[in-house]
Scaffold this motif. Structure first.
Motif, PDB file in Angstrom:
ATOM      1  N   VAL A 110       0.956  -1.184   0.111  1.00  0.00           N
ATOM      2  CA  VAL A 110      -0.018   0.032   0.003  1.00  0.00           C
ATOM      3  C   VAL A 110       0.812   1.187   0.023  1.00  0.00           C
ATOM      4  CG1 VAL A 110      -1.850   1.619   1.203  1.00  0.00           C
ATOM      5  CG2 VAL A 110      -1.680  -1.115   1.328  1.00  0.00           C
ATOM      6  N   GLY A 111       0.785   1.968  -1.031  1.00  0.00           N
ATOM      7  CA  GLY A 111       1.571   3.248  -1.221  1.00  0.00           C
ATOM      8  C   GLY A 111       3.135   2.835  -1.774  1.00  0.00           C
ATOM      9  N   GLU A 112       3.949   3.699  -1.573  1.00  0.00           N
ATOM     10  CA  GLU A 112       5.243   3.710  -2.311  1.00  0.00           C
ATOM     11  C   GLU A 112       6.221   3.094  -1.317  1.00  0.00           C
ATOM     12  OE1 GLU A 112       5.474   4.413  -5.670  1.00  0.00           O
ATOM     13  OE2 GLU A 112       3.366   4.880  -5.603  1.00  0.00           O
ATOM     14  N   VAL A 113       7.167   2.681  -2.074  1.00  0.00           N
ATOM     15  CA  VAL A 113       8.548   1.986  -1.245  1.00  0.00           C
ATOM     16  C   VAL A 113       9.155   3.166  -0.900  1.00  0.00           C
ATOM     17  CG1 VAL A 113      10.679   0.519  -1.325  1.00  0.00           C
ATOM     18  CG2 VAL A 113       8.300  -0.133  -2.288  1.00  0.00           C
ATOM     19  N   VAL A 114       9.839   3.436   0.363  1.00  0.00           N
ATOM     20  CA  VAL A 114      10.787   4.359   0.551  1.00  0.00           C
ATOM     21  C   VAL A 114      12.062   3.718   0.626  1.00  0.00           C
ATOM     22  CG1 VAL A 114      11.478   6.109   2.612  1.00  0.00           C
ATOM     23  CG2 VAL A 114       9.021   5.713   1.838  1.00  0.00           C
ATOM     24  N   PHE A 115      13.098   4.201  -0.146  1.00  0.00           N
ATOM     25  CA  PHE A 115      14.374   3.754   0.038  1.00  0.00           C
ATOM     26  C   PHE A 115      15.568   4.488   0.462  1.00  0.00           C
ATOM     27  CE2 PHE A 115      12.956   4.314  -4.274  1.00  0.00           C
ATOM     28  CZ  PHE A 115      14.404   4.731  -5.022  1.00  0.00           C
ATOM     29  N   VAL A 116      15.198   5.763   0.997  1.00  0.00           N
ATOM     30  CA  VAL A 116      16.173   6.454   1.659  1.00  0.00           C
ATOM     31  C   VAL A 116      16.041   6.483   3.204  1.00  0.00           C
ATOM     32  CG1 VAL A 116      15.769   8.114  -0.029  1.00  0.00           C
ATOM     33  CG2 VAL A 116      14.457   8.462   1.935  1.00  0.00           C
ATOM     34  N   LYS A 117      17.147   6.937   3.874  1.00  0.00           N
ATOM     35  CA  LYS A 117      17.212   6.526   5.392  1.00  0.00           C
ATOM     36  C   LYS A 117      15.952   7.134   6.007  1.00  0.00           C
ATOM     37  CE  LYS A 117      22.202   7.037   5.362  1.00  0.00           C
ATOM     38  NZ  LYS A 117      23.516   7.817   5.660  1.00  0.00           N
ATOM     39  N   SER A 118      15.518   6.142   6.862  1.00  0.00           N
ATOM     40  CA  SER A 118      14.069   6.538   7.527  1.00  0.00           C
ATOM     41  C   SER A 118      13.996   5.774   8.783  1.00  0.00           C
ATOM     42  CB  SER A 118      12.918   6.415   6.527  1.00  0.00           C
ATOM     43  OG  SER A 118      12.803   5.161   6.322  1.00  0.00           O
ATOM     44  N   PHE A 119      12.993   5.925   9.543  1.00  0.00           N
ATOM     45  CA  PHE A 119      12.528   5.058  10.800  1.00  0.00           C
ATOM     46  C   PHE A 119      10.923   4.878  10.855  1.00  0.00           C
ATOM     47  CE2 PHE A 119      13.064   9.403  12.667  1.00  0.00           C
ATOM     48  CZ  PHE A 119      12.025   9.561  13.457  1.00  0.00           C
ATOM     49  N   GLY A 120      10.590   4.347  11.610  1.00  0.00           N
ATOM     50  CA  GLY A 120       9.293   3.956  11.644  1.00  0.00           C
ATOM     51  C   GLY A 120       8.626   4.345  12.846  1.00  0.00           C
ATOM     52  N   LEU A 121       7.551   5.151  12.999  1.00  0.00           N
ATOM     53  CA  LEU A 121       7.074   5.669  13.976  1.00  0.00           C
ATOM     54  C   LEU A 121       5.442   5.493  14.025  1.00  0.00           C
ATOM     55  CD1 LEU A 121       7.017   7.897  16.557  1.00  0.00           C
ATOM     56  CD2 LEU A 121       6.079   9.467  14.873  1.00  0.00           C
ATOM     57  N   LEU A 122       4.975   4.905  15.326  1.00  0.00           N
ATOM     58  CA  LEU A 122       3.596   4.451  15.390  1.00  0.00           C
ATOM     59  C   LEU A 122       2.730   5.336  16.560  1.00  0.00           C
ATOM     60  CD1 LEU A 122       4.860   1.768  14.208  1.00  0.00           C
ATOM     61  CD2 LEU A 122       3.166   0.448  15.639  1.00  0.00           C
ATOM     62  N   ASN A 123       1.821   6.038  16.102  1.00  0.00           N
ATOM     63  CA  ASN A 123       0.833   6.648  17.122  1.00  0.00           C
ATOM     64  C   ASN A 123      -0.365   5.913  17.116  1.00  0.00           C
ATOM     65  OD1 ASN A 123       2.673   8.990  17.231  1.00  0.00           O
ATOM     66  ND2 ASN A 123       2.017   9.621  15.127  1.00  0.00           N
ATOM     67  N   PHE A 124      -0.537   5.827  18.433  1.00  0.00           N
ATOM     68  CA  PHE A 124      -1.887   4.985  18.816  1.00  0.00           C
ATOM     69  C   PHE A 124      -2.891   5.952  19.602  1.00  0.00           C
ATOM     70  CE2 PHE A 124       1.732   1.937  19.048  1.00  0.00           C
ATOM     71  CZ  PHE A 124       1.199   0.727  18.625  1.00  0.00           C
ATOM     72  N   ASP A 125      -3.875   5.746  18.946  1.00  0.00           N
ATOM     73  CA  ASP A 125      -5.319   6.483  19.725  1.00  0.00           C
ATOM     74  C   ASP A 125      -6.188   5.276  20.311  1.00  0.00           C
ATOM     75  OD1 ASP A 125      -7.817   7.583  20.031  1.00  0.00           O
ATOM     76  OD2 ASP A 125      -7.568   9.101  18.490  1.00  0.00           O
ATOM     77  N   PHE A 126      -6.066   5.272  21.660  1.00  0.00           N
ATOM     78  CA  PHE A 126      -6.496   4.097  22.363  1.00  0.00           C
ATOM     79  C   PHE A 126      -8.120   4.698  22.398  1.00  0.00           C
ATOM     80  CE2 PHE A 126      -2.319   3.879  23.536  1.00  0.00           C
ATOM     81  CZ  PHE A 126      -2.103   2.581  23.332  1.00  0.00           C
ATOM     82  N   THR A 130      -7.180   3.385  16.782  1.00  0.00           N
ATOM     83  CA  THR A 130      -6.537   3.778  15.642  1.00  0.00           C
ATOM     84  C   THR A 130      -5.187   3.978  15.634  1.00  0.00           C
ATOM     85  OG1 THR A 130      -8.685   4.934  14.816  1.00  0.00           O
ATOM     86  CG2 THR A 130      -6.456   5.532  13.644  1.00  0.00           C
ATOM     87  N   VAL A 131      -4.376   3.241  14.792  1.00  0.00           N
ATOM     88  CA  VAL A 131      -2.883   3.406  14.707  1.00  0.00           C
ATOM     89  C   VAL A 131      -2.694   4.257  13.444  1.00  0.00           C
ATOM     90  CG1 VAL A 131      -0.738   2.120  14.731  1.00  0.00           C
ATOM     91  CG2 VAL A 131      -2.568   1.318  15.911  1.00  0.00           C
ATOM     92  N   ASN A 132      -1.751   5.099  13.593  1.00  0.00           N
ATOM     93  CA  ASN A 132      -1.057   5.901  12.685  1.00  0.00           C
ATOM     94  C   ASN A 132       0.242   5.463  12.358  1.00  0.00           C
ATOM     95  OD1 ASN A 132      -0.997   7.777  10.403  1.00  0.00           O
ATOM     96  ND2 ASN A 132      -0.919   9.572  11.517  1.00  0.00           N
ATOM     97  N   PHE A 133       0.662   4.796  11.238  1.00  0.00           N
ATOM     98  CA  PHE A 133       1.965   4.167  10.994  1.00  0.00           C
ATOM     99  C   PHE A 133       2.662   5.385  10.097  1.00  0.00           C
ATOM    100  CE2 PHE A 133      -1.016   0.569  11.320  1.00  0.00           C
ATOM    101  CZ  PHE A 133       0.154  -0.391  12.090  1.00  0.00           C
ATOM    102  N   LYS A 134       3.809   5.689  10.390  1.00  0.00           N
ATOM    103  CA  LYS A 134       4.620   6.748   9.654  1.00  0.00           C
ATOM    104  C   LYS A 134       6.078   6.343   9.520  1.00  0.00           C
ATOM    105  CE  LYS A 134       2.196  10.807  11.448  1.00  0.00           C
ATOM    106  NZ  LYS A 134       2.151  12.102  12.255  1.00  0.00           N
ATOM    107  N   MET A 135       6.514   6.713   8.160  1.00  0.00           N
ATOM    108  CA  MET A 135       7.819   6.736   8.036  1.00  0.00           C
ATOM    109  C   MET A 135       8.494   8.125   7.934  1.00  0.00           C
ATOM    110  SD  MET A 135       7.414   4.316   4.352  1.00  0.00           S
ATOM    111  CE  MET A 135       6.219   2.936   4.322  1.00  0.00           C
ATOM    112  N   ILE A 136       9.303   8.195   8.717  1.00  0.00           N
ATOM    113  CA  ILE A 136      10.072   9.486   8.938  1.00  0.00           C
ATOM    114  C   ILE A 136      11.598   9.693   8.408  1.00  0.00           C
ATOM    115  CG2 ILE A 136      10.376  11.191  10.666  1.00  0.00           C
ATOM    116  CD1 ILE A 136       7.533  10.632  10.731  1.00  0.00           C
ATOM    117  N   GLY A 137      11.622  10.497   7.821  1.00  0.00           N
ATOM    118  CA  GLY A 137      12.972  10.824   7.124  1.00  0.00           C
ATOM    119  C   GLY A 137      13.675  11.927   7.578  1.00  0.00           C
ATOM    120  N   ASP A 138      14.760  12.563   6.818  1.00  0.00           N
ATOM    121  CA  ASP A 138      15.436  13.686   7.427  1.00  0.00           C
ATOM    122  C   ASP A 138      14.481  14.659   7.859  1.00  0.00           C
ATOM    123  OD1 ASP A 138      17.953  12.306   7.052  1.00  0.00           O
ATOM    124  OD2 ASP A 138      18.345  13.312   5.259  1.00  0.00           O
TER     125      ASP A 138
END
Length: 150
Positions: A110-126, A130-138
């Motif tokens: 789902v979406g595009e592949v990210v192939f630059v330096k990045s990390f994952g972040l999950l934000n939870f709304d209890f 809902t979970v908001n999954f994010k790929m975070i770059g520079d």
């Protein structure tokens, strides 16, 4: 992928979990099965076994966090009798990436592949489950995002 004792432990944990979200961590991708590298896809019976376990245990909000690809991507599958889509969030590339990436098949992407330096972040709304999954770059730039309600 898992030994007998690991399956037993995971089954007990999921059966006894009262959590709204169950996060499963895998060193390799779970859903993507076409790239030919290490992954659960090389063991389709194990993929099916985990899906059946999630259904059988009625695990709430199960998601998989994976890596070891030097790319980041979201993979999502609809599992029969599981009342939410199964997300495999591959986040890998904090120190180096697959700079030669030119594309590959992933029927679950789902979406595009990210192939630059990045990390994952999950934000939870209890409240909304809902979970908001994010790929975070520079500089905190969001390179990819997926929102899933469970």
């Amino acid at each position: 992928m898992l030994g007998e004792e690991q399956w037993k432990w995971l089954t007990e944990e999921l059966n006894n979990s009262e959590a709204d979200f169950n996060i499963l961590i895998s060193s390799v991708q779970y859903l993507s099965n076409k790239h030919g590298f290490e992954g659960w896809g090389n063991f389709p019976h194990e993929v099916d076994k985990l899906k059946k376990l999630l259904v059988k245990t009625k695990a709430k909000g199960a998601m998989i966090l994976s890596g070891d690809r030097h790319i980041s991507e979201f993979s999502v599958d609809t599992v029969k009798d599981l009342n939410y889509p199964l997300v495999d969030f591959t986040s890998s590339g904090l120190t180096h990436t697959y700079t030669g990436f030119s594309g590959e098949e992933n029927p679950y992407r789902v979406g595009e592949v990210v192939f630059v330096k990045s990390f994952g972040l999950l934000n939870f709304d209890f409240d909304t489950k809902t979970v908001n999954f994010k790929m975070i770059g520079d500089n905190g730039k969001v390179l990819g995002e997926l929102k899933q309600t469970y």
